[in-house]
Design a protein around this motif. Structure first.
Motif, PDB file in Angstrom:
ATOM      1  N   UNK A  82    -121.226 -53.630  59.284  1.00  0.00           N
ATOM      2  CA  UNK A  82    -122.179 -52.554  59.022  1.00  0.00           C
ATOM      3  C   UNK A  82    -123.240 -52.528  60.116  1.00  0.00           C
ATOM      4  N   UNK A  83    -123.510 -51.346  60.652  1.00  0.00           N
ATOM      5  CA  UNK A  83    -124.478 -51.196  61.727  1.00  0.00           C
ATOM      6  C   UNK A  83    -125.897 -51.259  61.172  1.00  0.00           C
ATOM      7  N   UNK A 120    -120.825 -47.886  59.344  1.00  0.00           N
ATOM      8  CA  UNK A 120    -119.890 -48.961  58.996  1.00  0.00           C
ATOM      9  C   UNK A 120    -118.655 -48.870  59.881  1.00  0.00           C
ATOM     10  N   UNK A 121    -118.221 -50.024  60.393  1.00  0.00           N
ATOM     11  CA  UNK A 121    -117.012 -50.060  61.223  1.00  0.00           C
ATOM     12  C   UNK A 121    -116.433 -51.463  61.229  1.00  0.00           C
ATOM     13  N   UNK A 122    -115.193 -51.687  60.975  1.00  0.00           N
ATOM     14  CA  UNK A 122    -114.285 -50.737  60.333  1.00  0.00           C
ATOM     15  C   UNK A 122    -114.329 -50.959  58.831  1.00  0.00           C
ATOM     16  N   UNK A 150    -115.684 -45.683  58.744  1.00  0.00           N
ATOM     17  CA  UNK A 150    -116.245 -45.911  60.078  1.00  0.00           C
ATOM     18  C   UNK A 150    -117.198 -44.806  60.512  1.00  0.00           C
ATOM     19  N   UNK A 151    -118.171 -44.511  59.683  1.00  0.00           N
ATOM     20  CA  UNK A 151    -119.131 -43.443  59.960  1.00  0.00           C
ATOM     21  C   UNK A 151    -120.364 -43.985  60.679  1.00  0.00           C
ATOM     22  N   UNK A 152    -120.978 -43.195  61.567  1.00  0.00           N
ATOM     23  CA  UNK A 152    -122.245 -43.610  62.178  1.00  0.00           C
ATOM     24  C   UNK A 152    -123.375 -43.516  61.147  1.00  0.00           C
ATOM     25  N   UNK A 153    -124.495 -44.167  61.428  1.00  0.00           N
ATOM     26  CA  UNK A 153    -125.660 -44.095  60.537  1.00  0.00           C
ATOM     27  C   UNK A 153    -126.144 -42.657  60.434  1.00  0.00           C
TER      28      UNK A 153
END
Length: 194
Positions: A82-83, A120-122, A150-153
């Motif tokens: 998770x970013x 989140x990735x992956x 796998x979406x950006x924030x």
């Protein structure tokens, strides 16, 4: 109180009140303007903090967590997939693998409530929604997303005026990688006239 203080680094006035043995909190949310709760002052070096200590932490900002479901509020360090939005921690639920909801009530009416969903990735993140209500339960606004891979924030804002509480719904599925989480909860209250 000492055990709680060792788990959580509270805002200054709250920590002083706890050390003095007082049972009341001095709420940072009582002042006008914008408060950002980034959850990073909670000590998570020993792992996820959940339940009553999280509710006490939120209460220090004038926020009450409630739910009718078998879940606990958690503040946890970001997992590797998770970013991070800011700092080291995020907020979310822990419990059921079926749909549920929880409410954040505010001790003052707000002009807006914002938050950032981490990337989140992956990994999958379950579908979710957030709905802002007035004190008489009139819907003031809503935001939502379907299940994401796998979406950006992304940052979301619910606008008032007069937001009394926000209901978060998580369409948790056993095949989703994680429940909906957020960071940087931003509470904006009206600045009173001088």
């Amino acid at each position: 109180n000492m055990k709680l203080h060792s788990l959580i680094k509270l805002p200054g006035a709250v920590a002083i009140a706890l050390l003095a043995g007082a049972m009341t909190f001095v709420s940072p949310a009582a002042t006008a303007g914008t408060i950002v709760i980034d959850f990073d002052s909670v000590g998570t070096s020993g792992g996820t903090v959940s339940g009553a200590p999280v509710m006490t932490y939120l209460a220090g900002y004038g926020v009450t967590f409630s739910t009718a479901y078998a879940i606990n509020p958690v503040i946890e360090p970001y997992p590797y997939w998770m970013t991070p939005v800011s700092g080291t921690n995020s907020f979310g639920p822990q419990g059921l693998a079926t749909a549920f909801s929880y409410t954040l009530d505010f001790d003052t009416l707000l002009e807006s409530v914002g938050f950032t969903r981490p990337g989140s990735y992956p990994a999958w993140m379950s579908a979710w929604s957030a709905t802002a209500y007035s004190a008489n339960n009139t819907v003031l606004g809503a935001v939502s997303q379907g299940m994401l891979w796998s979406a950006p924030a992304a940052t979301f804002t619910l606008s008032g005026p007069g937001i009394d509480h926000v209901v978060f719904t998580d369409d948790a599925r056993s095949f989703a990688g994680t429940n909906f989480r957020f960071d940087d909860l931003t509470l904006t209250s009206k600045v009173p006239e001088p």
